[in-house]
Design an enzyme around this catalytic site. Structure first.
Site, short mmCIF file in Angstrom:
data_model
loop_
_atom_site.label_atom_id
_atom_site.label_comp_id
_atom_site.label_asym_id
_atom_site.label_seq_id
_atom_site.Cartn_x
_atom_site.Cartn_y
_atom_site.Cartn_z
N ASN A 5 0.88 -1.14 0.02
CA ASN A 5 0.38 0.05 -0.26
C ASN A 5 0.81 0.89 0.14
O ASN A 5 1.47 1.63 0.38
CB ASN A 5 -0.94 -0.06 1.06
N TRP A 6 0.68 1.99 -1.04
CA TRP A 6 2.26 2.94 -1.66
C TRP A 6 1.49 3.94 -0.81
O TRP A 6 1.82 5.35 -0.46
CB TRP A 6 2.61 3.12 -2.45
N LYS A 7 0.03 4.62 0.02
CA LYS A 7 -0.83 5.30 -0.13
C LYS A 7 -0.50 5.99 -0.68
O LYS A 7 -0.72 6.24 -1.97
CB LYS A 7 -0.45 5.83 1.71
N HIS A 90 -9.52 1.33 4.11
CA HIS A 90 -8.68 1.02 5.35
C HIS A 90 -8.85 2.52 6.35
O HIS A 90 -9.23 3.30 6.35
CB HIS A 90 -7.59 1.95 4.30
N GLU A 92 -6.95 4.65 7.96
CA GLU A 92 -6.39 6.00 7.16
C GLU A 92 -8.03 7.30 6.63
O GLU A 92 -8.11 8.31 6.66
CB GLU A 92 -5.60 6.64 6.41
N GLU A 166 -5.64 -5.17 10.33
CA GLU A 166 -4.31 -3.86 10.58
C GLU A 166 -5.07 -3.22 11.56
O GLU A 166 -5.84 -1.47 11.95
CB GLU A 166 -4.64 -3.13 9.62
N GLY A 172 2.54 2.72 10.67
CA GLY A 172 2.60 3.95 10.39
C GLY A 172 3.49 4.53 11.56
O GLY A 172 4.48 5.28 12.09
N SER A 212 3.34 -1.51 10.53
CA SER A 212 4.80 -1.40 11.09
C SER A 212 5.60 -2.99 10.42
O SER A 212 6.10 -3.19 10.65
CB SER A 212 4.55 -1.58 12.40
N GLY A 233 2.83 -1.01 4.15
CA GLY A 233 2.96 0.45 3.87
C GLY A 233 4.15 0.99 3.72
O GLY A 233 4.56 0.65 2.79
N GLY A 234 4.02 1.74 5.03
CA GLY A 234 6.35 2.54 4.63
C GLY A 234 7.06 1.49 3.92
O GLY A 234 7.83 2.03 2.87
P1 13P Z 1 2.91 0.71 7.84
O1 13P Z 1 3.16 -0.40 7.14
O2 13P Z 1 3.13 1.69 7.33
O3 13P Z 1 3.26 0.88 9.68
O4 13P Z 1 1.36 1.17 7.16
C1 13P Z 1 0.70 -0.42 6.94
C2 13P Z 1 -1.19 -0.20 6.67
O5 13P Z 1 -1.49 0.95 6.45
C3 13P Z 1 -0.91 -1.33 5.42
O6 13P Z 1 -2.19 -0.81 4.73
#
Ligand code: 13P
Length: 261
Positions: A5-7, A90, A92, A166, A172, A212, A233-234
């Site tokens: 997930n590149w957000k 998600h 977010e 999640e 994050g 994470s 994510g990150g």
């Molecule tokens: P992180 O891996 O940056 O914690 O993000 C997880 C995430 O929200 C994947 O959708």
């Protein structure tokens, strides 16, 4: 399965090259599904860069209606030819766009109609975990989002619905859940699907862990038979991290295929 997930990162100018690098660095022997979910405006570049590879492309959201007066929104039918997967609900988007379980359920119907494979996100907030309500919150999310589809469970399973656990406090933050926590929640998610009389059975639904995940900790999650992969994510923007995570997933997939994990 490992989904990236590149957000809100990358641009159409650089997304294709990053996707191609990740695809090349994550080739493994085990049967691992790889999916990259870039921002909408980068979908075409990533699709083109991944053509000829077996890495799939996913979107990060869709609207809950197929078309209409919804300024700035993108619907499931618009993604035809651009994506084959979509992340739904998600945290977010729940936080920033006020998405509700009811809307996420409607998005699921749109994804099914457009034959996009959904990755449905669920997870509790820190205060909910600390007050001992994490299991109730996650079960309620599963009921609210998927309950309306229980009788169509076979259709959802055929389409290949995936659920991502999640925990919001792990996203994050660098503070991941334990493998045991994630496995317990995966069991609860499947038990909730069974309780809804999800016709294909909860066991038919893959559950990913997200929050994470890194190359250093992915093994802890993949060691849990209840966990089928990761939503990253990150670390998914870093080819060396993705290489490590997918390599771990490949070893696990091979071991499971051989009946030794
Ligand atoms: P992180 O891996 O940056 O914690 O993000 C997880 C995430 O929200 C994947 O959708």
């Amino acid at each position: 399965m490992v989904a990236a997930n590149w957000k809100m990162h990358t641009t159409p100018a650089d997304a294709g090259a990053l996707a191609a690098t990740i695809a090349a660095r994550t080739r493994v022997d085990g049967p691992v599904i790889r999916v990259i979910c870039p921002p909408f405006v980068c979908l075409a570049a990533v699709r083109d860069a991944l053509a000829g590879s077996d890495v799939a492309v996913g979107a990060q959201n869709i609207h809950h209606e197929p078309l209409g007066a919804y300024t700035g929104e993108v619907s499931a039918p618009m993604l035809a030819g651009l994506a084959t997967w979509v992340i739904l609900g998600h945290s977010e988007r729940r936080r920033d766009a006020g998405e509700t379980d009811e809307q996420i359920g409607r998005k699921l119907r749109q994804a099914v109609a457009a034959k996009l494979r959904p990755i449905v996100c669920v997870g509790e907030q820190l205060a909910e975990r600390e007050s001992g309500r994490a299991a109730d919150i996650v079960a309620d999310q599963v009921r609210a989002i998927i309950g309306g589809y229980a009788g169509e469970g076979e259709a959802l399973a055929r389409l290949g619905i995936v659920i991502a656990y999640e925990p919001v406090w792990a996203i994050g933050t660098g503070r991941n859940a334990t493998g045991a926590d994630a496995a317990a929640m995966a069991g609860l998610i499947r038990a909730t699907l069974d309780e809804l009389e999800f016709t294909a059975g909860g066991a038919a639904v893959p559950v990913l862990y997200g929050g994470s995940v890194t190359a250093a900790n992915a093994g802890e999650f993949f060691a849990e038979p209840a966990i089928d992969g990761a939503l990253v994510g990150g670390a998914s923007l870093k080819p060396e991290e993705m290489a490590g995570i997918v390599a771990r997933a490949g070893l696990t997939a091979q071991a499971r295929a051989n009946g030794i994990a």
